[in-house]
Enzyme design. Structure first.
Site, PDB file in Angstrom:
ATOM      1  N   GLU A  64     -15.543   6.594  26.125  1.00 22.98           N
ATOM      2  CA  GLU A  64     -16.204   7.105  27.322  1.00 22.98           C
ATOM      3  C   GLU A  64     -16.634   5.977  28.254  1.00 22.98           C
ATOM      4  O   GLU A  64     -16.644   4.808  27.882  1.00 22.98           O
ATOM      5  CB  GLU A  64     -17.419   7.947  26.927  1.00 22.98           C
ATOM      6  CG  GLU A  64     -17.037   9.210  26.195  1.00 22.98           C
ATOM      7  CD  GLU A  64     -18.219  10.076  25.811  1.00 22.98           C
ATOM      8  OE1 GLU A  64     -17.981  11.215  25.383  1.00 22.98           O
ATOM      9  OE2 GLU A  64     -19.384   9.634  25.932  1.00 22.98           O
ATOM     10  N   GLU A  75      -6.494  11.279  21.708  1.00 23.09           N
ATOM     11  CA  GLU A  75      -5.058  11.555  21.640  1.00 23.09           C
ATOM     12  C   GLU A  75      -4.274  10.650  22.584  1.00 23.09           C
ATOM     13  O   GLU A  75      -3.270  10.047  22.207  1.00 23.09           O
ATOM     14  CB  GLU A  75      -4.766  13.016  21.997  1.00 23.09           C
ATOM     15  CG  GLU A  75      -5.450  14.015  21.105  1.00 23.09           C
ATOM     16  CD  GLU A  75      -6.793  14.489  21.633  1.00 23.09           C
ATOM     17  OE1 GLU A  75      -7.700  13.639  21.863  1.00 23.09           O
ATOM     18  OE2 GLU A  75      -6.957  15.706  21.819  1.00 23.09           O
TER      19      GLU A  75
END
Length: 160
Positions: A64, A75
């Site tokens: 993040e 992913e």
């Protein structure tokens, strides 16, 4: 007007212990990656592991950023790393797991829309499916045979 029906062919396992051994090992690697997540804002940790056609396993975790669009999902972290480090090597399986620091995630957590699009790009590129297994922190595991089960109307280079 004509209507069409779109359906998905998914397998649902009651838990990790029902998965084939090689997928259990991949899920363990995804759990390890999940714990390396940098998710101070959402407190939502995701880990992914990809088995490549050459036997290598690549992992990724969500990363993040205070400027939210600058972050990256687990992913895509793993997919882009695999594509950069092993160009031309097929991705066979992708497994992912998610957990929250705020509550127990006991529902299978699928890839987000951006990740589905990235998976679609690599399926088209390699001209073959990528099996996708996803779960929460505990509980059931869902298997899709291809991204087309999760994103049946993909946007690919044929539209460009």
């Amino acid at each position: 007007m004509k209507k069409i029906t779109i359906s998905a062919d998914l397998d649902i396992f009651d838990g990790v212990e029902e998965l084939p051994n090689e997928v259990q090992v991949l899920m363990e690697k995804a759990v390890e990656a999940r714990e390396r997540s940098y998710s101070p804002y959402s407190k939502f940790r995701v880990g992914a592991a990809i088995e490549l056609g050459n036997g290598e396993v690549v992992t990724g975790s969500n990363q993040e950023n205070a400027s939210y669009p600058a972050g990256l999902c687990a992913e895509r972290t793993a997919i882009f790393y695999a594509g950069a480090k092993y160009p031309g090597v097929k991705m066979q399986k992708l497994v992912l797991t998610a957990r929250s620091l705020n509550h127990t995630v006991d529902t299978p957590t699928p890839p987000c829309g951006s990740c589905r699009q990235a998976i679609a790009e690599y399926e088209v590129k390699q001209d073959g499916p990528i099996e996708i297994f996803f779960m929460g922190e505990t509980g059931k595991v869902v298997k899709a045979r291809s991204i087309s089960d999760l994103l049946p109307l993909i946007f690919d280079n044929s539209y460009l």
